[in-house]
Design a protein around this motif. Structure first.
Motif: not given
Length: 606
Positions: A71-90
């Motif tokens: 719910g927090w990241v789905q409003q982000m741009s695609f590139a930002t979403l992928v970056l934030v998700c990658s950092l979250t997994i890390l």
């Protein structure tokens, strides 16, 4: 687990560490299973941005934290979403690693504390057992139990428990997530697991049986090595190095064959686990691929399932390792239980606090005793009264029962019939510490510890004596000058079992150890056999001055005319055959008179 129930008390003792460790195991796995869901969400987003991609709805089956994150990241741009998700997994991986580190610091450290407690418990039990136990059990086997067996049980208490909780929590969380995503696919990909359970069950039975055999053979090997090291001078003097090596090789070969057979059996686990996990992965890709072709929105779920199956590779593989550790630990704990449940035949009454110095007449009243391990009748209807302050000489041939008198007096054994009293008190009613602390016993078989000369002499004292006290005891034992002649004097290390000293020196240090206690009762059991005649007379003269009003029992096969003994007892086949003073026994013209004449003629000839 029946045998391992004996160690449950340690889980309770260290319950805070144990519970904390389990919490951290669950937390580390919780953060681990969040990553596949975020990965699946990202894959779905990537799919949406592909040519012809369609929006994929967010499933309510996602974890609550993941739903909040989406719910927090789905409003982000695609590139930002992928970056934030990658950092979250890390970050999730780092959190999992942190909790795994703390997990090991709690559970593994707990197992080390338990190992410490178990070794102390085993050693304390060794100390409580009577002399009869040590005559029927080999040193190597006892060493193996306190070292190897305890170590294997520790592996169960630490690593095995940690791995088990880890695999249960991780498998449980993965299965919950998988069933919530797709029940049918979950059942298909997890179908190999029942086969895995059956395999583990049957292999475990074999492992347990072989583990017991391996531990038994390891005890034999340890005993063989220990005896070889202790008797190395005898081996070399009889040129038996080759024969002993052959014997050791045979024992070692038996151990090797059985250990290899056990390793081969355990090796079945790992390829079986890998095969079954690999089969689950193939089923996931094959069936999931067909599902994705029919419904592209399932691509994210298929990716999640593949990650889950790969995450399960180590826990499922660890089932074999955990099962092996538990079986080995059960076999070792069974050996420990058998030992710890062995009760001493010599029981010590409780200390009442009313004990005073041990004094009074020593009375053996119709005492009979047979060594249970050999069946030898050492004493038969033995009756003897030693008045307080008397000096008694006990003579007899080898095997006549002389040493048994001393060992019964110290309650190394209890007589089959009859009683032994001191001052009218049955020694079975006296606390062992109180009884033995008031008797100085210099045994026939001298044992010195791998320590300094000074500490060997002071061994029997509760409080540290002064150097003057130690020197006085050594002088009375006619060993002071020789100790002073050593490179480091009283600080010289005597080596294992006193290997650096001669037989006579060891005997005299043992005599000094007995004299320094200064008790009311002294027992010397053939402790001058390795001493020359001049030194022997010097020690006997010193004893004449030291003994004073003390009760003294001198057990030997020689006659000492320097001391004026109140009684001379001649034992044969466990019974008294002659009794009286020196003059009275000479007048009997029996064994004592014959021995005296033989000894006198030999001394005259010399």
């Amino acid at each position: 687990m029946k045998q391992l129930a004996a160690v449950n008390k340690y889980f309770w003792k260290y319950r805070y560490r144990f519970i904390t460790g389990i919490v951290f195991v669950v937390l580390s796995n919780y953060f681990a299973v969040l990553a596949p869901e975020i990965t699946g969400y990202v894959v779905n987003k990537v799919q949406e941005h592909l040519p012809g991609g369609k929006p994929v709805s967010v499933k309510e089956s996602y974890n609550g934290i993941v739903m909040f994150f989406i719910g927090w990241v789905q409003q982000m741009s695609f590139a930002t979403l992928v970056l934030v998700c990658s950092l979250t997994i890390l970050v999730l991986a780092l959190l999992r690693g942190l909790f795994m580190f703390i997990m090991r610091q709690t559970l593994i450290v707990m197992s080390r504390h338990v190992e410490y407690d178990m070794k102390n418990e085993v050693y304390a039990h060794y100390q409580q057992l009577d002399a009869g136990f040590f005559k029927t059990h080999r040193t190597g086997d006892m060493m193996n139990r306190i070292a190897e067996d305890v170590s294997r049980v520790r592996m169960y208490l630490g690593p095995a428990v940690m791995y088990f909780v880890n695999l249960v929590s991780l498998i449980g969380m993965c299965m919950v997530n998988m069933f919530s995503k797709d029940l049918q696919l979950s059942l298909i990909v997890l179908s190999p697991l029942p086969v895995l359970a059956v395999t583990i069950y049957f292999v475990n039975i074999t492992i347990h049986r072989k583990s017991e055999r391996v531990q038994s053979l390891l005890s034999d090997l340890t005993t063989n090595a220990q005896e070889s090291y202790s008797g190395i001078r005898v081996i070399k003097s009889f040129i038996q190095e080759t024969a002993m090596l052959r014997f050791f090789k045979n024992n070692s070969e038996d151990y090797r064959k059985n250990a290899v057979a056990l390793a081969k059996t355990e090796a079945i686990f790992f390829p079986s686990m890998t095969l079954l996990v690999g089969l689950s992965t193939l089923l996931t890709i094959f069936i999931g691929g067909k599902m994705a072709i029919d419904d592209p929105s399932k691509v994210g779920i298929i990716v999640e399932f593949v990650i889950y199956i790969n995450m399960l590779t180590w826990p499922v593989t660890a089932i074999g390792s955990v099962a092996s550790i538990i079986q080995r630990a059960a076999a070792s704990q069974k050996r420990l239980n058998e030992f710890l449940q062995t009760e001493a035949t010599i029981k010590s009454p409780a200390v009442t606090g009313n004990e005073s110095d041990l004094s009074g007449d020593i009375v053996f009243n119709d005492v009979s005793f047979t060594y249970t391990n050999t069946g030898i009748k050492a004493l038969q209807h033995f009756t003897l009264t030693i008045r307080e302050g008397e000096k008694v000489l006990i003579l007899g041939k080898t095997g006549s029962g002389k040493s048994t008198v001393a060992q019964l007096l110290l309650r190394f054994y209890d007589p089959e019939s009859g009683t032994i009293t001191i001052g009218g008190k049955d020694i079975r009613d006296l606390p062992l510490f109180y009884l033995r602390n008031n008797i100085s016993y210099v045994p026939q078989d001298v044992f010195l510890f791998s320590d300094t000369v000074s500490r060997n002499i002071a061994f029997g004292l509760v409080n540290e004596p002064t150097q003057d006290t130690i020197h006085t005891a050594a002088k009375n034992a006619a060993i002071h000058n020789e100790i002073e002649g050593l490179q480091n004097g009283y600080s010289a290390l005597v080596g294992e079992r006193g290997v650096t000293l001669s037989g006579g020196q060891k005997q005299r240090i043992s005599i000094a150890r007995g004299l320094i206690k200064n008790p009311d009762i002294l027992v010397f059991d053939d402790c001058l056999s390795a001493v020359d005649a001049k030194t022997e007379n010097q020690i006997i003269n010193n004893l004449y001055t030291l003994l004073g009003n003390k009760t003294a029992i001198l057990i030997t096969h020689r006659i000492f005319t320097v001391l004026n003994f109140d009684q001379v007892i001649v034992i044969e086949d466990g019974s008294i055959v002659e009794k009286g003073t020196h003059e009275e026994l000479l007048a009997l013209n029996g064994y004592y008179a014959e021995l005296y004449q033989l000894q006198t003629s030999q001394e005259t000839a010399v």
